[in-house]
Motif scaffolding. Structure first.
Motif, mmCIF file in Angstrom:
data_model
loop_
_atom_site.group_PDB
_atom_site.id
_atom_site.type_symbol
_atom_site.label_atom_id
_atom_site.label_comp_id
_atom_site.label_asym_id
_atom_site.label_seq_id
_atom_site.Cartn_x
_atom_site.Cartn_y
_atom_site.Cartn_z
ATOM 1 N N ALA A 79 3.514 -4.470 7.903
ATOM 2 C CA ALA A 79 2.209 -5.099 7.718
ATOM 3 C C ALA A 79 2.172 -5.962 6.463
ATOM 4 C CB ALA A 79 1.122 -4.020 7.645
ATOM 5 N N ALA A 80 3.004 -5.632 5.466
ATOM 6 C CA ALA A 80 3.017 -6.397 4.211
ATOM 7 C C ALA A 80 3.827 -7.680 4.326
ATOM 8 C CB ALA A 80 3.577 -5.543 3.079
ATOM 9 N N ALA A 81 4.775 -7.731 5.267
ATOM 10 C CA ALA A 81 5.590 -8.931 5.463
ATOM 11 C C ALA A 81 4.885 -9.879 6.427
ATOM 12 C CB ALA A 81 6.968 -8.549 6.006
ATOM 13 N N LEU A 82 4.942 -11.156 6.141
ATOM 14 C CA LEU A 82 4.269 -12.158 6.974
ATOM 15 C C LEU A 82 5.233 -13.291 7.296
ATOM 16 C CD1 LEU A 82 1.666 -13.351 8.255
ATOM 17 C CD2 LEU A 82 1.244 -14.475 6.045
ATOM 18 N N THR A 83 5.419 -13.571 8.573
ATOM 19 C CA THR A 83 6.235 -14.693 9.012
ATOM 20 C C THR A 83 5.317 -15.834 9.428
ATOM 21 O OG1 THR A 83 8.012 -13.235 9.775
ATOM 22 C CG2 THR A 83 7.982 -15.478 10.650
ATOM 23 N N VAL A 84 5.520 -17.006 8.864
ATOM 24 C CA VAL A 84 4.683 -18.168 9.173
ATOM 25 C C VAL A 84 5.539 -19.245 9.829
ATOM 26 C CG1 VAL A 84 3.042 -17.692 7.330
ATOM 27 C CG2 VAL A 84 5.023 -19.118 6.853
ATOM 28 N N ARG A 85 4.901 -20.022 10.730
ATOM 29 C CA ARG A 85 5.589 -21.067 11.482
ATOM 30 C C ARG A 85 4.715 -22.314 11.510
ATOM 31 N NH1 ARG A 85 6.238 -16.258 13.982
ATOM 32 N NH2 ARG A 85 8.376 -15.547 14.384
ATOM 33 N N LEU A 131 5.929 -3.160 -3.130
ATOM 34 C CA LEU A 131 6.156 -2.414 -1.898
ATOM 35 C C LEU A 131 4.853 -1.834 -1.357
ATOM 36 C CD1 LEU A 131 9.534 -0.615 -2.644
ATOM 37 C CD2 LEU A 131 9.113 -2.824 -1.554
ATOM 38 N N PHE A 132 3.874 -1.622 -2.253
ATOM 39 C CA PHE A 132 2.542 -1.177 -1.847
ATOM 40 C C PHE A 132 1.546 -2.232 -2.318
ATOM 41 C CE2 PHE A 132 5.139 2.584 -2.348
ATOM 42 C CZ PHE A 132 4.841 3.336 -1.218
ATOM 43 N N PRO A 133 0.535 -2.578 -1.498
ATOM 44 C CA PRO A 133 -0.410 -3.643 -1.879
ATOM 45 C C PRO A 133 -1.047 -3.369 -3.227
ATOM 46 C CG PRO A 133 -0.736 -3.004 0.420
ATOM 47 C CD PRO A 133 0.235 -2.015 -0.169
ATOM 48 N N GLY A 134 -1.203 -4.451 -4.015
ATOM 49 C CA GLY A 134 -1.729 -4.297 -5.373
ATOM 50 C C GLY A 134 -2.656 -5.421 -5.770
ATOM 51 N N GLY A 135 -3.742 -5.594 -5.043
ATOM 52 C CA GLY A 135 -4.727 -6.605 -5.388
ATOM 53 C C GLY A 135 -5.815 -6.070 -6.293
ATOM 54 N N VAL A 136 -6.855 -6.892 -6.484
ATOM 55 C CA VAL A 136 -7.962 -6.506 -7.365
ATOM 56 C C VAL A 136 -8.677 -5.276 -6.830
ATOM 57 C CG1 VAL A 136 -10.167 -7.249 -8.329
ATOM 58 C CG2 VAL A 136 -8.266 -8.873 -8.182
ATOM 59 N N ASP A 137 -8.925 -5.241 -5.513
ATOM 60 C CA ASP A 137 -9.602 -4.085 -4.925
ATOM 61 C C ASP A 137 -8.735 -2.829 -5.031
ATOM 62 O OD1 ASP A 137 -11.756 -5.656 -4.280
ATOM 63 O OD2 ASP A 137 -11.055 -6.074 -2.238
ATOM 64 N N ASP A 138 -7.427 -3.002 -4.857
ATOM 65 C CA ASP A 138 -6.522 -1.854 -4.986
ATOM 66 C C ASP A 138 -6.537 -1.313 -6.409
ATOM 67 O OD1 ASP A 138 -5.211 -2.019 -2.245
ATOM 68 O OD2 ASP A 138 -4.784 -4.010 -3.027
ATOM 69 N N ALA A 139 -6.648 -2.216 -7.397
ATOM 70 C CA ALA A 139 -6.704 -1.774 -8.792
ATOM 71 C C ALA A 139 -7.959 -0.936 -9.038
ATOM 72 C CB ALA A 139 -6.671 -2.981 -9.725
ATOM 73 N N ARG A 140 -9.088 -1.364 -8.471
ATOM 74 C CA ARG A 140 -10.316 -0.582 -8.644
ATOM 75 C C ARG A 140 -10.194 0.782 -7.967
ATOM 76 N NH1 ARG A 140 -13.004 -5.638 -7.120
ATOM 77 N NH2 ARG A 140 -13.630 -6.744 -9.018
ATOM 78 N N ASP A 141 -9.610 0.795 -6.755
ATOM 79 C CA ASP A 141 -9.421 2.068 -6.055
ATOM 80 C C ASP A 141 -8.518 3.005 -6.863
ATOM 81 O OD1 ASP A 141 -10.985 1.113 -4.020
ATOM 82 O OD2 ASP A 141 -9.311 0.545 -2.720
ATOM 83 N N LEU A 142 -7.490 2.430 -7.480
ATOM 84 C CA LEU A 142 -6.577 3.244 -8.282
ATOM 85 C C LEU A 142 -7.289 3.808 -9.503
ATOM 86 C CD1 LEU A 142 -3.718 4.310 -8.747
ATOM 87 C CD2 LEU A 142 -3.186 2.163 -9.934
#
Length: 767
Positions: free
Chosen positions: A134-140, A225-236
């Motif tokens: 889910a963290a990897a994204l392939t674009v075309r 390896l684990f998502p680390g955005g602004v919302d994730d920082a608040r959750d942490l």
């Protein structure tokens, strides 16, 4: 059938290998390169992926090198481990993160069949296959992806936003163009959007920033390896507060500052180490592979590494508790040490002893004894090698010499000169890379790596280089810092202020002088410019498309230049003065060359066997231009006419190697060599390069610079006058009259254009 395929058939038929294949167990007397060979064969025969755990990273690199030599060019990969514990408040390097991501992608896709790692990596808590996918994204091209959403995704998964993209993990956004350097790619890619539609994907050169070939797709692997955005920082922050007892009061002041940073600033250095706490499920490296065959190399050393890391975890955890900082128990941050020890103890194959025989395995049966040993090093003892070949042939064993691609011809010449027979009845030369070979009686083979015969013979391929309009300028501007001096071809010497954007939404125009703001705000498109300060506070805004007009200023070390007047006449006067000086210099050079035509110089000796060994130890594959320059300078040195050669080439093209070969020939002929550098830093770099390249040869190299104490300088001058220093590196201090070269045969000047008139007059006296 290749040599290794023939030998593999013999190895597979041996009793130790058959016993290991049928029951696995302990192994003795199997050197690491040979163990890699055995491991690859077992992985194929048993149809199981291989996980090799070695004590140190250097052992892992040797294993991978050997595995690729013995037929597994693809599918062998190193899984790295951070050098620090997760408690250390330091960001993991983007390179290590990229290696982790590429390794996980290879494992989960099935492309990687052999993973080599260290015990530290087994402690890692990793995302499961579904979460990583889910963290990897392939674009075309043709797909719709909002550039804003893509930017947020890159930031959430650990990418770093920059002005220009140079390294893995960098990305930059300019209007409808997004440049990014994803893990696993050899070069950055440029995504060109029209609105939200991705129109094209192209490679681009990080030096010239010019786009090149198009791509059908690109996979943007995560760096976190684990998502680390602004919302994730608040959750942490919320999760950590709850673990502390439901409120910040139980934390010390430092911990409260860190929680505040998570809530309001998106994190603190090293905060990504805590992200596994947010995951609903984590797995180990062994869990990600289907029925892996675990190969433990040197179990006592592995257990010592496990114990050492576990003690570091406990020590760091206790220290954080004592100092009132965020402290999460080690078993929540990483896999428990007991689990790691148990996994290693239950390994299918345990390479228990590299040199001793005897003893039983875990279940009481005899360990598989391959009787292998490492082969000798012949540095400085090359005449002994033919005797070793004769002994091996008398035992009925085949002799294999592994040499990097491109080195085969000169190794054949070197062996033939020593009357060593080549081919099946003597030494068989195969292409590849192997630092240290081995003898394996059960396979009937003795293997040598070229580095065992000649030091530093390992091939290191240079990446392809392309000519570009901006290449030479960017190479000098890459390390440009605010406050550095630059030279504009039309306006002269100025001081670099900043890179900024003007136009577009007008934000950049606010920083401009009032007279320029209306023009900038009227522009529909945003433009990036370099701001350069000149005398009297005047500023020049140079578009990056005109970057070829600017070079980094290089002058006398530690002396600041005087800024030119923007629009004034000082720069024109300077250029006129230089042109006049060039005409005078041309007249002097004409007179000098006329005198040199009738002058005589001592001819250097013909190439010796020692020189051939030095050339064979060159750690790169020579380019055609290099070979031409080497041959031309060699001819000059062997003539009785004085040599005066100008060697030109871009950074990384191997000019120093050409100079070092000339220096070696001069010393080998009984003469001294002086290497003159314009700055102390360059002189120190040359000293390190020369000593590394000349290691293993009886040549004394010293340096004179401000890094040396008066006593050291006095000692070097004394030994120089006595002829005990062969090569002397230094700055303009070498040109002092108290420097006595009793037998100077070659003078090498690095960047001669950076020396002043007085130094060049002294150079003429030298010559």
């Amino acid at each position: 059938m290749s040599v290794w395929e023939e030998l593999s058939r013999t190895l597979r038929a041996s009793a130790p290998y058959r016993a290991l294949r049928e029951g696995l167990g302990d192994v003795v007397r199997l050197p690491v390169p040979a163990a890699a060979w055995v491991g690859e064969l077992l992985s194929r025969d048993l149809g199981r992926p291989l996980v090799v755990v070695v004590p140190r990273e250097a052992d892992a690199l040797h294993w991978i090198e050997s595995a690729r030599l013995f037929g597994r060019e693809e599918g062998v990969l190193y899984f790295p481990a951070p050098s620090l514990t997760p408690y250390q408040e330091a960001e993991t390097s983007l390179l290590v993160r990229a290696q982790e991501s590429v390794a996980l992608d290879g494992i989960l896709s099935g492309r990687v069949t052999t993973v080599v790692t260290t015990p530290r990596a087994l402690f890692r808590r990793l995302p499961d296959a579904k979460a990583f996918a889910a963290a990897a994204l392939t674009v075309r091209p043709g797909e719709d992806h909002s550039p804003e959403a893509l930017t947020e995704r890159l930031l959430r998964h650990g990418f770093r936003r920059t002005d220009l993209v140079y390294e893995v993990g960098d990305f930059a956004v300019r209007g409808g163009i997004l440049d990014v350097f994803p893990p696993g790619e050899d070069a950055p890619v440029r995504l060109d959007f029209f609105g939200d539609t991705l129109e094209s994907i192209r490679w681009f050169d990080p030096q010239s920033q010019r786009s090149e070939d198009t791509l059908d797709s690109v996979c943007l692997l995560p760096l976190f390896l684990f998502p680390g955005g602004v919302d994730d920082a608040r959750d942490l922050a919320l999760l950590l507060s709850e673990q502390a007892g439901g409120g910040d009061a139980d934390w010390g002041p430092d911990a409260q500052d860190m929680l505040e940073a998570l809530r309001n600033r998106g994190g603190f250095p090293g905060w990504e180490n805590y992200l596994p706490l947010l995951a609903s499920r984590t797995v180990s490296l062994l869990d990600l592979m289907k029925d892996p065959l675990l190969f433990a190399v040197d179990p006592p050393a592995l257990e010592a590494e496990v114990t050492h890391h576990a003690e570091r975890l406990q020590g760091d955890y206790a220290s954080r508790l004592d100092h009132g900082r965020i402290a999460v128990p080690p078993e929540e941050m990483e896999q428990p040490a007991g689990w790691v020890s148990e996994a290693l103890a239950g390994a299918g194959i345990r390479l228990r002893d590299l040199v001793m025989s005897g003893g039983g395995s875990r279940d009481g049966s005899a360990a598989a004894d391959f009787g292998g040993t490492l082969t000798d090093l012949f540095h400085g003892q090359l005449p002994r090698f033919p005797q070793e070949v004769d002994v091996a042939r008398a035992r009925g064993e085949r002799c294999i010499l592994v040499t990097p691609p491109g080195h085969r011809q000169r190794m054949e010449e070197l062996l033939e000169a020593r009357e060593v027979r080549l081919g099946r009845g003597g030494v068989e030369i195969v292409s590849g890379e192997l630092e240290r070979g081995f003898r394996l009686p059960v396979a009937g083979v003795v293997v040598y790596g070229e580095q065992q015969l000649l030091p530093q013979a390992k091939l290191q391929r240079r990446p392809g280089r392309r000519n570009a309009r901006f290449g030479p300028f960017l190479s000098g501007l890459r390390d440009l810092k605010v406050g550095d001096y630059v030279v504009h071809s039309d306006h002269g010497i100025g001081q670099f202020v900043a890179l900024r954007s003007v136009g577009g939404d007008g934000n950049g125009a606010a920083a401009l002088p009032p007279a320029l703001r209306p023009a900038a705000e009227s522009q529909a498109l945003e433009t990036e410019v370099m701001e350069i300060a000149y005398s009297s506070g005047k500023r020049l805004l140079l578009p990056l498309s005109r970057l070829d007009q600017v070079q980094k200023y290089s002058g006398i070390e530690g002396v600041a230049p005087r800024l030119d007047q923007l629009g004034g006449t000082s720069w024109n006067r300077t250029k006129a003065r230089v042109k006049s000086g060039m005409r005078d210099m041309a007249g002097e050079l004409l007179k000098l060359y006329a005198e040199r035509q009738i002058a005589k110089a001592p001819a250097m000796l013909a190439d010796s066997d020692l020189l051939h060994q030095f050339e064979a130890a060159f750690p790169y594959e020579e380019s055609p231009d290099q070979l031409e320059a080497i041959a031309t300078i060699r001819e000059d040195l062997q003539r009785e006419r004085p040599m005066d050669r100008l060697l030109c080439g871009d950074v990384g093209y191997g000019k120093t190697e050409v100079a070092m070969r000339a220096a070696f020939k001069a010393v080998d002929s009984g003469y001294q060599v002086a290497v003159l550098s314009p700055t102390t830093i360059l002189a120190d770099q040359h000293l390190e390069t020369f000593r590394k390249r000349f290691s293993g040869f009886p040549i004394t190299i010293e340096m004179i610079s401000r890094f040396r104490s008066p006593q050291e300088v006095k000692d070097i001058k004394k030994r120089l006058a006595e002829g005990k220093v062969d090569i002397l590196v230094g700055t303009h201090r070498l040109l002092s009259k108290d420097m006595q070269f009793p037998k100077l045969g070659l003078l090498i000047v690095d960047e001669e254009q950076r020396f002043g008139v007085a130094q060049k007059e002294r150079l003429k006296q030298f010559k």
